[in-house]
Design an enzyme around this catalytic site. Structure first.
Site, PDB file in Angstrom:
ATOM      1  N   THR A 104      39.069  29.192  20.275  1.00  0.00           N
ATOM      2  CA  THR A 104      39.692  28.211  19.390  1.00  0.00           C
ATOM      3  C   THR A 104      39.110  26.822  19.640  1.00  0.00           C
ATOM      4  O   THR A 104      38.919  26.419  20.777  1.00  0.00           O
ATOM      5  CB  THR A 104      41.215  28.171  19.615  1.00  0.00           C
ATOM      6  N   ARG A 132      44.319  40.660  10.721  1.00  0.00           N
ATOM      7  CA  ARG A 132      45.301  39.936  11.539  1.00  0.00           C
ATOM      8  C   ARG A 132      45.097  38.435  11.371  1.00  0.00           C
ATOM      9  O   ARG A 132      43.998  37.920  11.466  1.00  0.00           O
ATOM     10  CB  ARG A 132      45.154  40.318  13.004  1.00  0.00           C
ATOM     11  N   GLY A 134      46.466  34.822  12.929  1.00  0.00           N
ATOM     12  CA  GLY A 134      47.221  34.244  14.027  1.00  0.00           C
ATOM     13  C   GLY A 134      47.845  32.914  13.650  1.00  0.00           C
ATOM     14  O   GLY A 134      48.067  32.597  12.474  1.00  0.00           O
ATOM     15  N   ASP A 135      48.081  32.108  14.661  1.00  0.00           N
ATOM     16  CA  ASP A 135      48.779  30.843  14.448  1.00  0.00           C
ATOM     17  C   ASP A 135      47.929  29.792  13.744  1.00  0.00           C
ATOM     18  O   ASP A 135      48.452  28.917  13.059  1.00  0.00           O
ATOM     19  CB  ASP A 135      49.219  30.265  15.796  1.00  0.00           C
ATOM     20  N   THR A 155      46.166  26.051  20.902  1.00  0.00           N
ATOM     21  CA  THR A 155      45.370  27.234  21.208  1.00  0.00           C
ATOM     22  C   THR A 155      46.189  28.132  22.117  1.00  0.00           C
ATOM     23  O   THR A 155      47.126  27.682  22.771  1.00  0.00           O
ATOM     24  CB  THR A 155      44.033  26.865  21.884  1.00  0.00           C
ATOM     25  N   GLY A 156      45.827  29.406  22.177  1.00  0.00           N
ATOM     26  CA  GLY A 156      46.554  30.325  23.043  1.00  0.00           C
ATOM     27  C   GLY A 156      46.904  31.614  22.346  1.00  0.00           C
ATOM     28  O   GLY A 156      46.233  32.024  21.397  1.00  0.00           O
ATOM     29  N   HIS A 157      47.971  32.262  22.806  1.00  0.00           N
ATOM     30  CA  HIS A 157      48.396  33.534  22.221  1.00  0.00           C
ATOM     31  C   HIS A 157      49.103  33.270  20.901  1.00  0.00           C
ATOM     32  O   HIS A 157      50.230  32.759  20.862  1.00  0.00           O
ATOM     33  CB  HIS A 157      49.316  34.288  23.185  1.00  0.00           C
ATOM     34  N   GLY A 158      48.420  33.575  19.808  1.00  0.00           N
ATOM     35  CA  GLY A 158      48.879  33.181  18.479  1.00  0.00           C
ATOM     36  C   GLY A 158      50.253  33.669  18.108  1.00  0.00           C
ATOM     37  O   GLY A 158      51.050  32.931  17.505  1.00  0.00           O
TER      38      GLY A 158
END
Length: 254
Positions: A104, A132, A134-135, A155-158
């Site tokens: 990201t 898929r 994500g965020d 950023t990170g686990h969406g």
């Protein structure tokens, strides 16, 4: 998009968002392929359409209409991404687990008139399901900008970020009087304790105060303010040098 992580079929699928804090205009794209810079397409969605988010085939048709060059998918794939994709195909792998090297890229900015903006672009999670999203492409999760409070990019686990609407949550905390650093830490702590998600954020408030905070082991970040470059990777790490010095060393490197 070059170097993005690959989906389950070994393809690059990208999401991006951009937002203008002056009028809350935003543009986003999701699951786009064969485009070098999806953030440019997101900006065109914001500026040239009445919509905020285009996806997959529709985004592809819009890119063609706007004259965005199409890049063969193979040219966006690096050897590193392909090797990671292969490793995640192994039976004992866990590609859904948070990865510290997710690709990201985010930015926040404030101009001399106090206008803020944010932009975020990503390839997502390695070996994700086809389609898929994500965020990143979701307003309020992957980014948010409002002149009345500030701007942030995440950023990170969406999936975790979407559950807590992380970007907007940070701005909410700033609206309650928190500094960018405290607001970021509070929101990241909530995401970790509430849904077990890790991530990182960059934030600027309407006064030009900024923060780069993360609950992961590392996050590469940099900012320029008052002709000084601030940057770091690991928790607690912060280096400062003048912009002129940084540009000079960059030129020497080439």
């Amino acid at each position: 998009g070059c170097g993005s992580v690959l989906n389950e079929k070994g393809e690059v699928e990208m999401d991006a968002i951009i937002m203008d804090g002056k009028n809350l205009d935003s543009g986003a794209v999701s699951a786009v392929k064969c485009i070098a810079n999806p953030i440019k397409l997101a900006r065109l969605v914001m500026e040239k359409t009445k919509h905020m988010l285009l996806t997959d085939h529709g985004a592809h048709l819009f890119a063609q209409a706007m004259g965005i060059p199409e890049i063969p998918g193979e040219k966006l794939i690096t050897e590193r991404s392909r090797e990671r994709w292969k490793r995640n195909l192994e039976p004992d792998s866990n590609p859904e687990e948070f990865q510290k090297d997710l690709g990201t890229v985010g930015a926040v900015a404030i101009d001399s008139d106090g206008n803020v903006a944010c932009a975020t672009s990503t390839g997502g999670l390695s070996n994700k399901l086809i389609g898929r999203v994500g965020d990143t492409a979701c307003i309020g999760s992957g980014g948010y900008a409002d002149n009345q409070s500030g701007a942030t990019s995440t950023t990170g686990h969406g999936e975790s970020i979407m559950k807590v609407v992380l970007a907007r949550l940070i701005l909410y905390h700033m609206e309650q009087g928190m500094s960018p650093e405290v607001a970021a830490d509070t929101a990241l702590d909530y995401m970790k304790t509430r849904v077990g998600g890790l991530g990182g954020v960059i934030v600027v408030n309407k006064a030009g105060e900024w923060a780069a905070r993360f609950s992961t082991k590392q996050m590469s970040w940099a900012t320029v303010k008052d002709d000084n470059l601030h940057y770091g990777i690991y928790a607690g790490e912060k280096h400062i040098k003048s912009v002129d010095e940084a540009l000079a060393s960059e030129r020497e490197g080439f």
